[in-house]
Design an enzyme around this catalytic site. Structure first.
Site, PDB file in Angstrom:
ATOM      1  N   HIS B  34     104.661  31.530  57.293  1.00 50.45           N
ATOM      2  CA  HIS B  34     105.217  30.718  58.376  1.00 50.45           C
ATOM      3  C   HIS B  34     106.529  30.044  57.961  1.00 50.45           C
ATOM      4  O   HIS B  34     107.484  30.013  58.714  1.00 50.45           O
ATOM      5  CB  HIS B  34     104.181  29.669  58.777  1.00 50.45           C
ATOM      6  CG  HIS B  34     104.565  28.842  59.952  1.00 50.45           C
ATOM      7  ND1 HIS B  34     104.483  29.313  61.246  1.00 50.45           N
ATOM      8  CD2 HIS B  34     105.040  27.587  60.040  1.00 50.45           C
ATOM      9  CE1 HIS B  34     104.877  28.367  62.068  1.00 50.45           C
ATOM     10  NE2 HIS B  34     105.234  27.310  61.364  1.00 50.45           N
ATOM     11  N   HIS B  80     103.658  28.435  68.905  1.00 56.96           N
ATOM     12  CA  HIS B  80     102.564  27.552  68.518  1.00 56.96           C
ATOM     13  C   HIS B  80     101.257  28.226  68.917  1.00 56.96           C
ATOM     14  O   HIS B  80     100.463  27.683  69.677  1.00 56.96           O
ATOM     15  CB  HIS B  80     102.726  26.167  69.151  1.00 56.96           C
ATOM     16  CG  HIS B  80     102.722  25.078  68.138  1.00 56.96           C
ATOM     17  ND1 HIS B  80     102.223  23.828  68.367  1.00 56.96           N
ATOM     18  CD2 HIS B  80     103.147  25.066  66.853  1.00 56.96           C
ATOM     19  CE1 HIS B  80     102.357  23.089  67.276  1.00 56.96           C
ATOM     20  NE2 HIS B  80     102.921  23.823  66.338  1.00 56.96           N
TER      21      HIS B  80
END
Lengths: 226, 724
Positions: B34, B80
């Site tokens: 990430h 998200h």
């Protein structure tokens, strides 16, 4: 030059376009942070929309208790124009400056949409450039915009705007949030304090989709000049 | 633990000792997929990122692109996804908060949000709950901070059932001389943490985002999801604006993934300096937090700025005005290390460049795959096929309206073209740029990308650029949000590599820089496998001269003509029709023909800017049928698609092909539009007329269909039954 105070609370978020609309109507708009509240020198006061203090309690409830609202009250008692739009209307209602209350939309969701409004009174400082019965196109954007009052008959003569259809028809089909009798704009007894849920500042230029809201500010500026 | 044995060995060698617990936790998060883009960093290098007007390209919190001598836009996009599966309301809300702070940290004022959303089928367990939660989360957060949500996408596919995709793009405006970088440059400067207090929420979020979801995720990973407070975010927007205007901000970063560690490390590494942080100075929300928790907390609504020591009092004063806490938590050093103290005790000390940029890239194994190009498409009953496509949740305009009515898309008063069209248009009147507006869109077509990752991704770029052309905009830049499954799955890695190649190819051929993006991998649930490969392309266009936007687009009127631009081809591969109705994976995926496509975009701009149409829309998902129904279904029209340019062997190809390079125009000046098309070298034909009788009649080859407004609205409303 007419000077208009655009009041800012923490959580206010329609201040930018409100000031812009006021200036389009030919007045000076100045931002006034709630803690710096010196309103005496202004010709009119506007409480714009937003979510003051996050509106985590009841919309407008906290802002209505803030010290600057005492100044707004005094300002209004002198007969000068006070306009509250959306959250500004909720604050005015919580502060008791206009009759009635605003509660959660009957669909229990936030609604952002363009609606039609019927002008019910053209004699207030905010509506002289309209005609009674005229139909305006102006957007709404709120989660707690359902107008409620125990005795609707008693506020009937204070109603300035009502939700309606494209031809002015007032019925449930055109009532987006369940407001009693479609009421969405009311004044105090003297007529100089107006609270309305729709956003005239978002309909102040033809590019925005309608400039019907501009005349509200122009009326206000006319009135201040008198 | 996401660190590999090789990573650990590398860390040991670099430090010359065993890393302690705090250091390990920092590496684990900063070296996660990430944060470090380990599987894609080397692939993304092929994207064209530069142009004269690009001030800041990829690498900072968001990109900065000039629009004139004085002003620039700031643009960023994020995902998200995992948080939104575990806790849809807070996951989606904090996704909005995060990207808005990315834009803020460049010194900009946010003016627009777009939310591309993807879910499982509406009749599947938990999906309506996810849709409702995500939409309410975006609505409550975006509306409260006063940034209009003006666009996005809404798509449903079984692959997203337990791994929804919640992406969000934000655009802001900044004066060029007020651009702030995520950088610490001068030793002696201090780090000031502004905004909310630090708590235990969101710890390990970066690592959590870099793993697949499983049966336990819903319960176990809840602590990794943050809680949002839009009221504080609004105050941050105002405070940052004032701090920037006063020239007090020398560097700024949002505290997002991996919290303080990431913000400090990246700023120091970028500026080639070192940094020292004292965790005992960080204002905490709860007692007894360990140093590593403080360093990695992803508590929301926090920003880190770099300022001169003599400016600290003024910074504090500005923050106090907005009721925000400001605390000096560290200082810039010249030693190239990130030193973490807890008062007098040193709890971590690592080379900062190594921590921020040292994660080795990972090149996974890939396994090419393909679907058959020649497929046998049985001829269906026309009524049945038409009903299936028009009642698909992937088409219904009413379902989309149900979503965007809950977003305040008008706040700031800039929204000239509203949601529900191909691109939203935002006016720059508050900046004194009355003659300028921005066109914004996001697009992806994961069905096309699944069947042919490279060609499909090129198509996503073409569609995004076509969309902004329909309102008369010239492209400024692209951003991308790549949502894929696990790169450790060789077929997924193949998709990812081909997709990035397609993105690079299209950006080059259209000559538009890709200025920023986000990569979200491990989008898979053990029960469903990987999501369809979903490269979301965001496009920003500039409109100079806005007069044509008065009363455009508008409702078509009786007597107006319907024109189809561009050729329809027998390209059903990856179409909604083939995938959803026939359940056939294969066929020819629509190709981008760059010369034709560019000609079309030029023509669309001319038509829009020439004020000679009431509607200009592109043709995409659901083909000509879906867009004709959307634009003309309510008013009624009579159309003969056999007249449309191109060739289609059968009526269903004509109705449902998703060939690129096409658009429809509704106009009362058909001759003028045809002339413009002819000048531009774009095939164009008048195919019908608006009747105003509320019935849509479409002839296509051997078939004719007739749909009343009531029936159409009933189909469109069908998916809503799951939500109301």
């Amino acid at each position: 030059m007419v000077r208009v105070a655009v009041l800012q609370f923490p959580g206010t978020n329609c201040d930018l376009e409100m000031a812009w609309a006021v200036e389009r109507a030919g007045a000076d708009a100045e931002f006034v942070w709630h803690e710096d509240g010196e309103l005496a020198d202004y010709d009119a006061v506007i409480i714009p929309g937003g979510f003051t203090y996050g509106d985590y309690v009841r919309a407008g409830a906290i802002a209505a208790l803030s010290p600057v609202m005492d100044e707004v009250r005094e300002f209004a008692e002198e007969g000068r124009p006070v306009l509250g739009v959306c959250n500004g209307m909720q604050i005015l209602a919580e502060a008791g400056l206009i009759p009635g209350t605003l509660t959660v939309n009957d669909c229990n969701r936030f609604i952002c949409d363009w609606v039609h409004l019927r002008v019910e009174r053209a004699d207030t400082p905010f509506t002289t450039r309209y005609e009674e019965g005229e139909v305006l196109r102006i957007p709404i954007a709120h989660a707690e915009g359902r107008y409620y009052v125990d005795e609707p008959d008693e506020v009937e003569d204070r109603v300035v705007f009502r939700f309606c259809g494209p031809n002015g028809e007032v019925d449930d089909r055109y009532n987006p949030n369940g407001s009693v009798r479609g009421i969405t704009g009311v004044v105090n007894e003297e007529g100089n304090v107006l609270g309305m849920m729709p956003h005239p500042e978002r309909a102040a230029h033809r590019l925005q989709g309608s400039d019907d809201g501009l005349r509200l500010f122009q009326s206000m500026v006319d009135w201040c000049r008198r | 633990m996401t660190l590999t044995d090789e990573d650990l060995e590398l860390i040991r060698r670099e430090l010359g000792r065993e890393p302690n617990e705090t250091e390990l936790a920092m590496f684990e998060n900063l070296w996660s997929e990430h944060c470090a883009y380990r599987s894609t960093r080397h692939l993304l290098r092929q994207l064209p990122t530069e142009a004269d007007h690009v001030i800041v390209g990829p690498g900072d919190d968001a990109a900065v692109v000039a629009i004139d001598d004085e002003w620039a836009i700031v643009v960023g996009i994020e995902s998200h996804n995992h948080p939104s599966y575990v806790d849809p309301y807070n996951g989606a809300a904090t996704g909005v908060g995060g990207i808005v702070r990315d834009v803020l940290s460049m010194g900009a004022f946010p003016i627009a949000l777009l939310d591309p959303l993807r879910f499982g089928p509406l009749d599947a367990e938990r999906v309506p709950y996810l849709v409702d939660g995500v939409v309410r989360g975006i609505s409550d957060y975006g509306n409260r901070i006063g940034v209009p949500t003006v666009g996005g996408e809404l798509e449903f596919d079984p692959s997203y059932q337990r791994n929804p995709l919640v992406n969000v793009m934000c655009v802001g405006l900044v004066r060029k001389d007020e651009v702030v970088r995520g950088r610490a440059e001068e030793p002696g400067d201090v780090f000031v943490l502004i905004g909310a207090r630090t708590g235990r929420d969101g710890i390990g979020g970066a690592a959590f985002a870099s793993e697949e979801l499983d049966e336990e995720s819903e319960e176990e990973d809840r602590p990794a999801v943050q809680i949002g407070d839009p009221f504080t975010e609004r105050l941050l927007i105002l405070a940052l604006r004032e701090l920037v205007r006063r020239g007090l901000v020398k560097g700024c970063k949002d505290l997002g993934a991996a919290g303080l560690t990431c913000a400090v490390a990246e700023m120091a590494a970028e500026g080639g300096v070192g940094a020292e942080v004292d965790v005992s100075k960080v204002p905490l929300r709860e007692e007894g937090m360990e140093p590593w928790e403080i360093m990695l907390s992803e508590s929301q609504e926090r920003m880190l700025i770099v300022t001169s020591p003599e400016d600290v009092d003024e910074v504090t004063e500005v923050c106090e005005k907005y009721g925000l806490e400001a605390a000096v938590v560290g200082r810039v050093t010249d030693d190239g290390y990130l030193t973490v103290r807890d008062g007098d005790e040193i709890v971590a000390r690592v080379p900062v460049k190594f921590l921020a940029d040292g994660a080795p890239t990972l090149d996974w194994e890939e396994e090419p795959y393909s679907y058959p190009e020649d497929v046998d498409v049985p001829e269906p009953d026309p009524e049945d096929a038409v009903e299936a496509i028009l009642s698909s949740p992937n088409v219904s305009p009413l379902l989309r309206e149900w979503v965007y009515r809950q977003y305040d898309h008008e706040v700031q008063g800039r929204t000239l073209v509203k949601p529900g069209h191909d691109a939203a248009v935002l006016w720059l009147q508050h900046e004194g740029l009355e003659d300028k507006a921005l066109a914004l869109t996001t697009d992806s077509n994961p069905r096309h990308v699944l069947i042919d990752p490279r060609v499909g991704t090129e198509g996503c770029v073409a569609e995004a650029l076509r969309n902004i052309a329909t309102v008369g905009a010239r492209p400024l830049c692209l951003v991308d949000c790549l949502n894929f499954g696990s790169p450790e799955n060789p077929r997924v890695y193949y998709q990812l590599k081909r997709s990035i190649e397609g993105l690079a190819e299209a950006a080059r051929r259209f000559d538009v820089p890709v200025v920023g993006g986000n990569v979200s991998l491990y989008n898979e649930h053990e029960a469903d496998g990987p999501v369809n490969p979903t490269p979301v392309v965001g496009a920003v266009g500039l409109i100079e001269g806005v007069d044509h936007l008065e009363d455009f687009p508008r409702e078509p009127e009786e007597g107006e003509r319907v024109i189809v631009l561009g050729e329809t081809r027998p390209e059903l591969g990856g179409s909604l029709y083939l995938m959803e109705y026939h359940e056939i994976k294969g066929g020819k995926v629509p190709r981008v023909r760059y010369r034709e496509e560019r000609r079309l975009h030029r023509l669309l701009r001319r038509i829009a800017r020439g004020s000679c149409a009431s509607i200009v829309r592109d043709v995409s998902t659901g083909g000509l049928l879906a867009i004709l129904a959307e634009v003309l279904g309510k008013v009624g029209a009579e159309v003969d698609l056999s007249r449309a340019p191109g060739r289609a062997p059968r009526w269903d190809y004509l109705l449902f092909s998703e060939s690129h390079g096409r658009a429809i125009v509704v106009t009362d000046e058909p001759d003028r539009v045809l002339e413009l098309a002819s000048d531009a070298g774009v095939p164009a034909e008048v195919v019908g007329e608006v009747t105003g009788d509320g019935t849509l009649r479409i002839a296509a080859g051997s078939t004719e269909i007739e749909i009343s407004r009531e029936r159409l609205e009933g189909w469109w409303r069908r998916p809503l039954e799951h939500l109301e």
